[in-house]
Design a protein around this motif. Structure first.
Motif, PDB file in Angstrom:
ATOM      1  N   LYS A  51       0.062  39.233  21.736  1.00 37.27           N
ATOM      2  CA  LYS A  51      -1.141  39.201  20.896  1.00 37.27           C
ATOM      3  C   LYS A  51      -1.176  40.368  19.905  1.00 37.27           C
ATOM      4  O   LYS A  51      -1.532  40.181  18.751  1.00 37.27           O
ATOM      5  N   SER A  91      -4.144  32.483  24.406  1.00 34.95           N
ATOM      6  CA  SER A  91      -3.919  31.047  24.475  1.00 34.95           C
ATOM      7  C   SER A  91      -4.213  30.520  25.874  1.00 34.95           C
ATOM      8  O   SER A  91      -4.163  31.278  26.852  1.00 34.95           O
ATOM      9  N   ASP A 122       1.338  38.857  27.715  1.00 45.04           N
ATOM     10  CA  ASP A 122       0.409  38.159  26.820  1.00 45.04           C
ATOM     11  C   ASP A 122      -0.303  39.137  25.884  1.00 45.04           C
ATOM     12  O   ASP A 122      -0.546  38.830  24.718  1.00 45.04           O
ATOM     13  N   GLU A 148      -2.367  29.008  27.753  1.00 44.74           N
ATOM     14  CA  GLU A 148      -1.190  29.202  28.594  1.00 44.74           C
ATOM     15  C   GLU A 148      -1.055  30.652  29.061  1.00 44.74           C
ATOM     16  O   GLU A 148      -0.194  30.968  29.872  1.00 44.74           O
TER      17      GLU A 148
END
Length: 113
Positions: free
Chosen positions: A63, A40, A59, A42
């Motif tokens: 995912k 994303s 992150d 972010e």
């Protein structure tokens, strides 16, 4: 400095094959090849600071949808095989592909297998 890299030996190649024997680890490498479409806006994707395309562990974990410990173990296996590089920046740990090792592995497969 366009110096030739040392070729992989059989033991190094076996470690890479072991690291690639898991679909999730292969998926991590695929996502990190070009992280921006896979994470994303972010996400903690580094675009500068000398570690371009580095992605924060949290992150990556989000995912792939696995626990923190499993994610860390998978990233560690990929790093130990030479397929990933790691850098700590502040409190965050980032990983990115080690393109030099990947090129050496491609060359190994092309010449030995």
């Amino acid at each position: 400095m366009n110096q030739e890299l040392n070729p992989l030996n059989d033991e190094q190649a076996v470690e890479i094959f072991k690291a690639l024997s898991n679909q999730t680890r292969v998926s991590i490498l695929q996502m990190l090849k070009d992280p921006e479409p896979h994470f994303s806006p972010e996400a903690h994707v580094i675009k500068d600071e000398g570690f371009e395309k580095g992605v924060c562990v949290s992150d990556i974990r989000s995912k792939i949808g696995m626990s923190q410990s499993t994610t860390s173990q998978y990233l560690s296996i990929l790093q130990q095989s030479g397929l990933l590089e790691m850098k700590r920046i502040g409190q965050w740990t980032y990983y990115r592909r080690n393109e030099e090792t990947i090129k050496l592995f491609e060359k190994y497969i092309g010449s030995k297998i």
